[in-house]
Design a protein around this motif. Structure first.
Motif, PDB file in Angstrom:
ATOM      1  N   VAL A  38       0.850  -1.150   0.000  1.00 32.94           N
ATOM      2  CA  VAL A  38       0.000   0.000   0.000  1.00 32.94           C
ATOM      3  C   VAL A  38       0.908   1.228   0.000  1.00 32.94           C
ATOM      4  CG1 VAL A  38      -0.192  -0.178   2.508  1.00 32.94           C
ATOM      5  CG2 VAL A  38      -1.888   1.077   1.310  1.00 32.94           C
ATOM      6  N   LYS A  69       2.988   4.404   0.655  1.00 31.36           N
ATOM      7  CA  LYS A  69       3.639   4.960   1.861  1.00 31.36           C
ATOM      8  C   LYS A  69       3.960   3.900   2.929  1.00 31.36           C
ATOM      9  CE  LYS A  69       4.638   8.272   1.224  1.00 31.36           C
ATOM     10  NZ  LYS A  69       5.724   8.483   0.203  1.00 31.36           N
ATOM     11  N   GLY A 117       8.568   1.689  -2.370  1.00 29.52           N
ATOM     12  CA  GLY A 117       9.739   2.141  -3.137  1.00 29.52           C
ATOM     13  C   GLY A 117      11.000   1.443  -2.657  1.00 29.52           C
ATOM     14  N   TYR A 165      15.305  -2.790  -3.240  1.00 25.06           N
ATOM     15  CA  TYR A 165      15.963  -3.962  -2.657  1.00 25.06           C
ATOM     16  C   TYR A 165      15.869  -5.164  -3.603  1.00 25.06           C
ATOM     17  CZ  TYR A 165      15.823  -1.369   1.810  1.00 25.06           C
ATOM     18  OH  TYR A 165      15.979  -0.439   2.796  1.00 25.06           O
ATOM     19  N   ARG A 204       1.604  -0.937   6.868  1.00 22.04           N
ATOM     20  CA  ARG A 204       2.314  -0.161   7.892  1.00 22.04           C
ATOM     21  C   ARG A 204       1.280   0.334   8.882  1.00 22.04           C
ATOM     22  NH1 ARG A 204       5.246   5.551   6.135  1.00 22.04           N
ATOM     23  NH2 ARG A 204       6.019   6.127   8.192  1.00 22.04           N
ATOM     24  N   SER A 224       1.966  10.059   6.436  1.00 16.06           N
ATOM     25  CA  SER A 224       2.947  10.022   5.357  1.00 16.06           C
ATOM     26  C   SER A 224       2.290  10.373   4.019  1.00 16.06           C
ATOM     27  CB  SER A 224       3.556   8.620   5.298  1.00 16.06           C
ATOM     28  OG  SER A 224       4.517   8.548   4.305  1.00 16.06           O
ATOM     29  N   LEU A 232      10.265  -3.526   7.823  1.00 18.61           N
ATOM     30  CA  LEU A 232      11.131  -3.274   6.664  1.00 18.61           C
ATOM     31  C   LEU A 232      12.100  -2.128   6.966  1.00 18.61           C
ATOM     32  CD1 LEU A 232      11.557  -4.076   3.562  1.00 18.61           C
ATOM     33  CD2 LEU A 232      10.203  -2.029   3.084  1.00 18.61           C
ATOM     34  N   VAL A 233      11.621  -1.145   7.739  1.00 15.03           N
ATOM     35  CA  VAL A 233      12.480  -0.014   8.124  1.00 15.03           C
ATOM     36  C   VAL A 233      13.556  -0.501   9.101  1.00 15.03           C
ATOM     37  CG1 VAL A 233      12.511   2.202   9.355  1.00 15.03           C
ATOM     38  CG2 VAL A 233      10.671   1.698   7.738  1.00 15.03           C
ATOM     39  N   TYR A 289      18.043   2.497   6.468  1.00 11.25           N
ATOM     40  CA  TYR A 289      19.001   1.635   5.779  1.00 11.25           C
ATOM     41  C   TYR A 289      19.177   2.118   4.345  1.00 11.25           C
ATOM     42  CZ  TYR A 289      19.700  -1.983   9.237  1.00 11.25           C
ATOM     43  OH  TYR A 289      20.083  -2.669  10.354  1.00 11.25           O
ATOM     44  N   GLY A 292      12.355  12.148  -0.835  1.00 13.52           N
ATOM     45  CA  GLY A 292      10.911  11.997  -0.596  1.00 13.52           C
ATOM     46  C   GLY A 292      10.560  10.771   0.243  1.00 13.52           C
ATOM     47  N   ARG A 340      10.412  11.000   5.245  1.00 10.53           N
ATOM     48  CA  ARG A 340      10.185  12.383   5.698  1.00 10.53           C
ATOM     49  C   ARG A 340       9.970  12.418   7.200  1.00 10.53           C
ATOM     50  NH1 ARG A 340       6.571  12.415   0.973  1.00 10.53           N
ATOM     51  NH2 ARG A 340       7.550  13.656  -0.649  1.00 10.53           N
TER      52      ARG A 340
HETATM   53  P1  A3P Z   1       7.944   8.192   5.387  1.00  5.90           P
HETATM   54  O1  A3P Z   1       8.450   9.113   4.340  1.00  5.90           O
HETATM   55  O2  A3P Z   1       6.628   8.539   5.919  1.00  5.90           O
HETATM   56  O3  A3P Z   1       8.940   7.908   6.461  1.00  5.90           O
HETATM   57  P2  A3P Z   1       6.508   4.362  -0.293  1.00  5.90           P
HETATM   58  O4  A3P Z   1       7.796   4.040  -1.000  1.00  5.90           O
HETATM   59  O5  A3P Z   1       5.524   3.241  -0.382  1.00  5.90           O
HETATM   60  O6  A3P Z   1       5.975   5.669  -0.720  1.00  5.90           O
HETATM   61  O7  A3P Z   1       6.824   4.445   1.248  1.00  5.90           O
HETATM   62  C1  A3P Z   1       7.606   5.479   1.797  1.00  5.90           C
HETATM   63  C2  A3P Z   1       8.043   5.024   3.157  1.00  5.90           C
HETATM   64  O8  A3P Z   1       9.046   4.011   3.029  1.00  5.90           O
HETATM   65  C3  A3P Z   1       8.725   6.058   3.980  1.00  5.90           C
HETATM   66  O9  A3P Z   1       7.714   6.764   4.651  1.00  5.90           O
HETATM   67  C4  A3P Z   1       9.608   5.248   4.942  1.00  5.90           C
HETATM   68  O10 A3P Z   1       9.076   5.130   6.220  1.00  5.90           O
HETATM   69  C5  A3P Z   1       9.610   3.870   4.293  1.00  5.90           C
HETATM   70  N1  A3P Z   1      10.944   3.296   4.119  1.00  5.90           N
HETATM   71  C6  A3P Z   1      11.230   1.990   4.282  1.00  5.90           C
HETATM   72  N2  A3P Z   1      12.518   1.766   4.089  1.00  5.90           N
HETATM   73  C7  A3P Z   1      13.077   2.939   3.755  1.00  5.90           C
HETATM   74  C8  A3P Z   1      14.409   3.321   3.438  1.00  5.90           C
HETATM   75  N3  A3P Z   1      15.383   2.425   3.391  1.00  5.90           N
HETATM   76  N4  A3P Z   1      14.651   4.616   3.175  1.00  5.90           N
HETATM   77  C9  A3P Z   1      13.635   5.518   3.220  1.00  5.90           C
HETATM   78  N5  A3P Z   1      12.358   5.217   3.510  1.00  5.90           N
HETATM   79  C10 A3P Z   1      12.072   3.931   3.780  1.00  5.90           C
END
Ligand code: A3P
Length: 365
Positions: free
Chosen positions: A114, A116, A120, A125, A199, A207, A274-275, A309, A328, A331
């Protein structure tokens, strides 16, 4: 002494000599050799059973993984990533695919959302795996009717070329929460594998809000606060229609998907984990896809500067370099008003429980 002719040969000069026996025959009797062969066969059989990647569910070249996994069982234990709990893992340095039949293919696996929740990061990875190719950008093929109407042949032209045995993937983080997407995916491939990241739903909504604010072409300073958008002015209740909150209703969306696909085809990734421990989640995805575990813990390097990471990727002359996600991603979140937070918690609590019951797995939200 046994003087039977079969134990002796006649030599022209030396006369009757004992018959020379082969090395193994001198040291081992026939029964012992047979016993050793049986033991070897039993050992191989047991190792095959213990190899997780050879389960019948594997669709992608499971058989070819036999040798690497057997070798890997005796290989060195690898270091876990930060906070990781893997003491050992089965490693293979041999990809599943051979470099044959390079062409564009429809995806066999989709990352459906889903948004945020770390979609990405997961894409970046998984790109480290030699058996995975992923479309470069979100294609919105299944959630936009006008794109879907262009047909599967058109969709295929948007895919990166892949070798036979590689898995083609596409990620559009809006697929999960948009209706009609599920039956459209089903109409293309009933055995599609899907990856869904989730999440904690309130943090996800914040987010989402921050991303919307960032994209707002008008003066960002004038964008209403999260609280102003999430609470209806007229009645002080949660505005469940706010687009930034809609994807967080996991239960509602999952019910739709499960009308078409069994849960076994949808792998759920804990986006919060994952974080904290990307290796653990990526390892589970490799397993879900039936691929050898080629994304090793040393690929994940915690960056104090980024606070997340980053990846250690292959640079020039065999060197490695650090690559983090864009600005982006990751944040800083604003503090949400305490009262609004309570209202959101009350709203999500029962929905989260329903979601846990549906998928047979709990999270700590
Ligand atoms: P925040 O910006 O709210 O922290 P998506 O790629 O689905 O848009 O999700 C963005 C979110 O990926 C980020 O939300 C962050 O928490 C998470 N994330 C997980 N691993 C990350 C990483 N290695 N670097 C940056 N953000 C990461």
């Amino acid at each position: 002494m046994n003087m039977s002719p079969s134990n002796y040969i006649y030599h022209e000069e030396a006369g009757l000599l004992p018959r020379a026996k082969g090395f193994c025959c001198r040291r081992f009797s026939k029964t012992k050799i047979l016993g050793l062969l049986c033991f070897g066969a039993l050992l191989l059989f047991l190792l095959t059973l213990s190899s997780p990647d050879l389960s019948p569910k594997d669709n992608y070249g499971g058989k070819r993984q036999l040798l690497p996994n057997v070798v890997g069982l005796f290989g060195p234990a690898n270091k876990p990533g930060r906070g990781g709990k893997f003491n050992t893992y089965i490693q293979s340095n041999i990809p599943v695919h051979k470099k044959t039949d390079l062409r564009q293919r429809l995806p066999q696996c989709l990352i459906i959302g889903v948004k945020k929740a770390g979609t990405g990061a997961m894409v970046q990875y998984l790109k480290l795996h030699p058996d995975i190719v992923i479309a470069d950008k979100e294609l919105n093929f299944f959630d936009y009717e006008r794109n879907f109407k262009l047909g599967f042949d058109y969709y295929k032209t948007l895919m990166p070329p892949s070798y036979e045995g590689q898995i083609t993937m596409e990620k559009t983080s809006n697929y999960f929460h948009n209706k009609d997407t599920e039956w459209r995916v089903y109409s293309m491939n009933t055995s599609m594998k899907m990856i869904l990241l989730v999440r904690e739903p309130i943090a996800r909504a914040v987010s989402d809000y921050l991303q919307r604010k960032q994209k707002d072409k008008s003066n960002k300073e004038l964008t209403p606060s999260f609280e102003e958008l999430i609470i209806r002015q007229k009645n002080g209740k949660i505005n469940e229609g706010y687009p930034g909150i809609r994807p967080s209703f996991y239960y509602k969306h999952m019910v739709r998907w499960l009308k078409y696909f069994p849960l076994t085809q949808i792998h759920i990734v804990d986006g919060d984990n994952l974080v904290r421990n990307p290796y653990e989640e990526v390892h589970a995805v490799e397993k879900f896809l039936g691929l050898p575990h080629l994304i090793t813990p040393d690929r994940f390097v915690f960056s104090d500067k980024k606070g997340f990471y980053c990846m250690s990727i292959d640079g020039v002359n065999g060197t490695r370099q650090e690559q983090c996600l864009s600005k982006g991603k990751g944040r800083k979140h604003p503090d949400v008003d305490k009262r609004v937070m309570e209202m959101l918690t009350d709203l999500f609590k029962p929905l989260n429980e329903q979601f846990y019951n549906l998928i047979g797995r709990k999270f700590n939200w």
